[in-house]
Write a protein that holds these residues in place. Structure first.
Motif, PDB file in Angstrom:
ATOM      1  N   SER A 109       0.840  -1.192   0.000  1.00 33.03           N
ATOM      2  CA  SER A 109       0.000   0.000   0.000  1.00 33.03           C
ATOM      3  C   SER A 109       0.883   1.252   0.000  1.00 33.03           C
ATOM      4  CB  SER A 109      -0.895  -0.051   1.239  1.00 33.03           C
ATOM      5  OG  SER A 109      -1.645   1.099   1.351  1.00 33.03           O
ATOM      6  N   PHE A 110       1.953   1.229   0.820  1.00 35.47           N
ATOM      7  CA  PHE A 110       2.907   2.339   0.878  1.00 35.47           C
ATOM      8  C   PHE A 110       3.631   2.487  -0.468  1.00 35.47           C
ATOM      9  CE2 PHE A 110       7.447   3.321   1.412  1.00 35.47           C
ATOM     10  CZ  PHE A 110       7.340   4.664   1.762  1.00 35.47           C
ATOM     11  N   CYS A 111       4.114   1.368  -1.022  1.00 40.16           N
ATOM     12  CA  CYS A 111       4.875   1.406  -2.277  1.00 40.16           C
ATOM     13  C   CYS A 111       4.005   1.925  -3.417  1.00 40.16           C
ATOM     14  CB  CYS A 111       5.398   0.020  -2.651  1.00 40.16           C
ATOM     15  SG  CYS A 111       6.558  -0.636  -1.478  1.00 40.16           S
ATOM     16  N   ASP A 112       2.711   1.565  -3.412  1.00 38.59           N
ATOM     17  CA  ASP A 112       1.809   1.988  -4.474  1.00 38.59           C
ATOM     18  C   ASP A 112       1.604   3.502  -4.424  1.00 38.59           C
ATOM     19  OD1 ASP A 112       0.197   1.158  -6.711  1.00 38.59           O
ATOM     20  OD2 ASP A 112      -1.527   1.813  -5.531  1.00 38.59           O
ATOM     21  N   GLN A 113       1.495   4.041  -3.213  1.00 38.99           N
ATOM     22  CA  GLN A 113       1.370   5.495  -3.051  1.00 38.99           C
ATOM     23  C   GLN A 113       2.656   6.186  -3.509  1.00 38.99           C
ATOM     24  OE1 GLN A 113      -0.378   8.303  -2.151  1.00 38.99           O
ATOM     25  NE2 GLN A 113      -2.141   7.016  -2.614  1.00 38.99           N
ATOM     26  N   LEU A 168      10.837  -2.279  -7.303  1.00 39.80           N
ATOM     27  CA  LEU A 168      10.169  -2.970  -8.403  1.00 39.80           C
ATOM     28  C   LEU A 168       8.771  -2.433  -8.641  1.00 39.80           C
ATOM     29  CD1 LEU A 168      10.835  -6.804  -8.390  1.00 39.80           C
ATOM     30  CD2 LEU A 168      11.227  -5.155 -10.203  1.00 39.80           C
ATOM     31  N   TRP A 169       8.045  -2.146  -7.549  1.00 38.86           N
ATOM     32  CA  TRP A 169       6.679  -1.669  -7.727  1.00 38.86           C
ATOM     33  C   TRP A 169       6.661  -0.278  -8.379  1.00 38.86           C
ATOM     34  CZ3 TRP A 169       2.553  -4.408  -8.172  1.00 38.86           C
ATOM     35  CH2 TRP A 169       1.331  -3.750  -8.321  1.00 38.86           C
ATOM     36  N   VAL A 170       7.633   0.547  -7.992  1.00 35.45           N
ATOM     37  CA  VAL A 170       7.756   1.866  -8.634  1.00 35.45           C
ATOM     38  C   VAL A 170       8.016   1.677 -10.134  1.00 35.45           C
ATOM     39  CG1 VAL A 170       9.224   3.924  -8.781  1.00 35.45           C
ATOM     40  CG2 VAL A 170       8.489   3.093  -6.553  1.00 35.45           C
ATOM     41  N   ILE A 171       8.951   0.757 -10.454  1.00 37.38           N
ATOM     42  CA  ILE A 171       9.290   0.484 -11.857  1.00 37.38           C
ATOM     43  C   ILE A 171       8.066  -0.038 -12.616  1.00 37.38           C
ATOM     44  CG2 ILE A 171      10.582  -1.124 -13.344  1.00 37.38           C
ATOM     45  CD1 ILE A 171      12.877  -0.916 -11.281  1.00 37.38           C
ATOM     46  N   MET A 172       7.392  -1.026 -12.027  1.00 39.12           N
ATOM     47  CA  MET A 172       6.272  -1.676 -12.705  1.00 39.12           C
ATOM     48  C   MET A 172       5.102  -0.695 -12.900  1.00 39.12           C
ATOM     49  SD  MET A 172       6.611  -5.278 -10.676  1.00 39.12           S
ATOM     50  CE  MET A 172       5.218  -6.189 -11.283  1.00 39.12           C
ATOM     51  N   ALA A 173       4.779   0.069 -11.839  1.00 40.10           N
ATOM     52  CA  ALA A 173       3.621   0.969 -11.904  1.00 40.10           C
ATOM     53  C   ALA A 173       3.843   2.062 -12.955  1.00 40.10           C
ATOM     54  CB  ALA A 173       3.364   1.581 -10.534  1.00 40.10           C
ATOM     55  N   ILE A 174       5.074   2.618 -12.997  1.00 41.62           N
ATOM     56  CA  ILE A 174       5.331   3.720 -13.930  1.00 41.62           C
ATOM     57  C   ILE A 174       5.486   3.188 -15.357  1.00 41.62           C
ATOM     58  CG2 ILE A 174       6.932   5.608 -14.497  1.00 41.62           C
ATOM     59  CD1 ILE A 174       7.255   6.003 -11.485  1.00 41.62           C
ATOM     60  N   ASP A 175       6.156   2.049 -15.515  1.00 39.37           N
ATOM     61  CA  ASP A 175       6.303   1.443 -16.841  1.00 39.37           C
ATOM     62  C   ASP A 175       4.921   1.116 -17.412  1.00 39.37           C
ATOM     63  OD1 ASP A 175       7.683   0.542 -19.019  1.00 39.37           O
ATOM     64  OD2 ASP A 175       8.095  -1.456 -18.220  1.00 39.37           O
ATOM     65  N   ALA A 225      15.262   4.070  -9.695  1.00 41.31           N
ATOM     66  CA  ALA A 225      14.742   2.832  -9.105  1.00 41.31           C
ATOM     67  C   ALA A 225      15.600   1.641  -9.525  1.00 41.31           C
ATOM     68  CB  ALA A 225      13.293   2.617  -9.518  1.00 41.31           C
ATOM     69  N   ILE A 226      16.092   1.667 -10.784  1.00 32.95           N
ATOM     70  CA  ILE A 226      16.972   0.586 -11.243  1.00 32.95           C
ATOM     71  C   ILE A 226      18.310   0.657 -10.523  1.00 32.95           C
ATOM     72  CG2 ILE A 226      18.207  -0.337 -13.237  1.00 32.95           C
ATOM     73  CD1 ILE A 226      15.886   0.322 -14.920  1.00 32.95           C
ATOM     74  N   PHE A 227      18.775   1.871 -10.269  1.00 33.80           N
ATOM     75  CA  PHE A 227      20.033   2.060  -9.548  1.00 33.80           C
ATOM     76  C   PHE A 227      19.928   1.447  -8.139  1.00 33.80           C
ATOM     77  CE2 PHE A 227      22.815   4.636  -6.813  1.00 33.80           C
ATOM     78  CZ  PHE A 227      24.029   4.359  -7.432  1.00 33.80           C
ATOM     79  N   VAL A 228      18.801   1.682  -7.463  1.00 27.51           N
ATOM     80  CA  VAL A 228      18.581   1.101  -6.128  1.00 27.51           C
ATOM     81  C   VAL A 228      18.633  -0.428  -6.217  1.00 27.51           C
ATOM     82  CG1 VAL A 228      16.871   0.776  -4.278  1.00 27.51           C
ATOM     83  CG2 VAL A 228      17.240   3.048  -5.241  1.00 27.51           C
ATOM     84  N   LEU A 229      17.979  -0.991  -7.231  1.00 25.81           N
ATOM     85  CA  LEU A 229      17.968  -2.448  -7.408  1.00 25.81           C
ATOM     86  C   LEU A 229      19.377  -2.989  -7.652  1.00 25.81           C
ATOM     87  CD1 LEU A 229      14.989  -3.610  -9.649  1.00 25.81           C
ATOM     88  CD2 LEU A 229      15.395  -4.121  -7.251  1.00 25.81           C
ATOM     89  N   LEU A 281      15.392  -8.203   2.201  1.00 21.58           N
ATOM     90  CA  LEU A 281      15.867  -7.978   0.839  1.00 21.58           C
ATOM     91  C   LEU A 281      14.693  -7.899  -0.137  1.00 21.58           C
ATOM     92  CD1 LEU A 281      18.737  -8.408  -0.904  1.00 21.58           C
ATOM     93  CD2 LEU A 281      17.476 -10.412  -1.584  1.00 21.58           C
ATOM     94  N   LEU A 282      13.745  -8.828   0.041  1.00 19.51           N
ATOM     95  CA  LEU A 282      12.580  -8.845  -0.855  1.00 19.51           C
ATOM     96  C   LEU A 282      11.720  -7.602  -0.672  1.00 19.51           C
ATOM     97  CD1 LEU A 282      11.492 -12.571  -0.976  1.00 19.51           C
ATOM     98  CD2 LEU A 282      11.609 -11.019  -2.916  1.00 19.51           C
ATOM     99  N   LEU A 283      11.600  -7.123   0.581  1.00 23.12           N
ATOM    100  CA  LEU A 283      10.813  -5.910   0.835  1.00 23.12           C
ATOM    101  C   LEU A 283      11.425  -4.703   0.120  1.00 23.12           C
ATOM    102  CD1 LEU A 283       9.800  -6.022   4.622  1.00 23.12           C
ATOM    103  CD2 LEU A 283       8.290  -6.198   2.664  1.00 23.12           C
ATOM    104  N   VAL A 284      12.748  -4.553   0.246  1.00 22.07           N
ATOM    105  CA  VAL A 284      13.419  -3.409  -0.395  1.00 22.07           C
ATOM    106  C   VAL A 284      13.314  -3.542  -1.916  1.00 22.07           C
ATOM    107  CG1 VAL A 284      15.570  -2.113  -0.623  1.00 22.07           C
ATOM    108  CG2 VAL A 284      15.017  -3.202   1.552  1.00 22.07           C
ATOM    109  N   ALA A 285      13.577  -4.755  -2.419  1.00 27.39           N
ATOM    110  CA  ALA A 285      13.493  -4.981  -3.863  1.00 27.39           C
ATOM    111  C   ALA A 285      12.074  -4.698  -4.351  1.00 27.39           C
ATOM    112  CB  ALA A 285      13.894  -6.417  -4.208  1.00 27.39           C
ATOM    113  N   TYR A 286      11.079  -5.087  -3.551  1.00 30.04           N
ATOM    114  CA  TYR A 286       9.678  -4.899  -3.932  1.00 30.04           C
ATOM    115  C   TYR A 286       9.344  -3.414  -4.110  1.00 30.04           C
ATOM    116  CZ  TYR A 286       4.645  -5.650  -4.104  1.00 30.04           C
ATOM    117  OH  TYR A 286       3.338  -5.682  -4.508  1.00 30.04           O
TER     118      TYR A 286
END
Ligand SMILES: [Zn+2]
Length: 272
Positions: free
Chosen positions: A18-22, A123-130, A140-144, A115-120
């Motif tokens: 919910s936080f990542c989506d916002q 990833l969610w920022v990447i997926m939502a905007i793409d 976001a890719i740099f963070v990954l 690790l999965l939480l941070v990656a998520y």
């Protein structure tokens, strides 16, 4: 106790989603939407504002922020402008809850869970905007990538090799690097051969996700992503309820991200 941990992991993942989506929506609004010029202090808008309605920008009441349930507590619409809220909110929050439960059920190691939480989040920022504008924020890719390197060289393989009559590198580490870099160069090639129709950001994205997955799972990543994309576009042809940002271009970052999340689950359950 195990049940509490499993449900707890599910709730944590749903809240995190919910936080990542916002976060993704705020980054999209501040940098990629048509209203972007109206937002003066972009960083403050992204990091220091609370959740708002996507239409009228009114702040969401606290009970509306509860994952899954909040959508029904506000009667599926904004409390201020009464625009209907998208079903994607409860749908993806429920999926995130299920994902967390599956991780908790497999008693995933806390380090891997973090690790999965941070990656998520990235990833969610990447997926939502793409998915919205066929663009991927490079930050976001740099963070990954940074996360992948820390994971690979500090957590997964703290021993890079052995010094016995010269340096003998850790063969598993070398295999992980090789698989990720083979996809990286193949994606570069594909991008050139397709006449640059493929997004530039998909290339470093496949490298970061490949490094995070390691071998042998990373081998399956592009194939699985392509399969998910094919299934999505077959469904899309049959239903106008599914939004697609373009009829000609595919937001491949979305499917790479989905593929990664599925394969990460496969690794937690040690299927392969
Ligand atoms: Zn509203």
């Amino acid at each position: 106790m195990e049940v509490v941990l499993t449900i707890g992991a599910g709730v944590l993942f749903a809240v995190w989603h919910s936080f990542c989506d916002q976060l993704a929506w705020r980054i999209y609004t501040a940098y990629y939407s048509t209203e972007r010029k109206r937002i003066e202090n972009k960083l403050a808008f992204v990091f220091y504002s609370s959740s708002r309605c996507e239409m009228c920008m009114t702040h969401v009441p606290w009970y509306g922020l509860i994952p899954i349930v909040g959508y029904f507590l506000v009667n599926k619409k904004c409390t201020s402008c009464s625009r209907p809220l998208s079903y994607r909110f409860p749908f993806f929050e429920a999926l995130a809850f299920l994902y967390g439960v599956l991780l908790g059920f497999a008693s995933v190691h806390p380090v891997e869970f973090t690790l999965l939480l941070v990656a998520y989040a990235s990833l969610w920022v990447i997926m939502a905007i793409d998915y919205r504008v066929l663009l991927i924020p490079l930050e976001a890719i740099f963070v990954l990538l940074l996360l992948a390197l820390i994971y690979l060289f500090a957590i997964r393989y703290p021993v890079w090799g052995w010094i016995s009559r010269g340096f003998v590198p850790n063969i598993d580490l070398m295999l992980d690097l090789s698989v990720a870099f083979v996809w990286y160069f193949l994606f570069h090639l594909l991008r050139i051969l397709s006449g640059y129709k493929m997004g530039a950001a998909d290339v470093p994205l496949v490298l970061a996700l490949g490094l995070l997955l390691g071998h042998p799972l990373a081998l399956f990543l592009p194939g699985l992503a392509a399969m998910l994309a094919i299934v999505f576009y077959i469904l899309r042809r049959r239903s106008i309820l599914l939004y697609a940002p373009s009829e000609k271009q595919i937001p491949f970052g979305v499917f790479l991200g989905m593929g990664y999340l599925i394969l990460a689950l496969v690794r937690v359950y040690k299927f392969i």
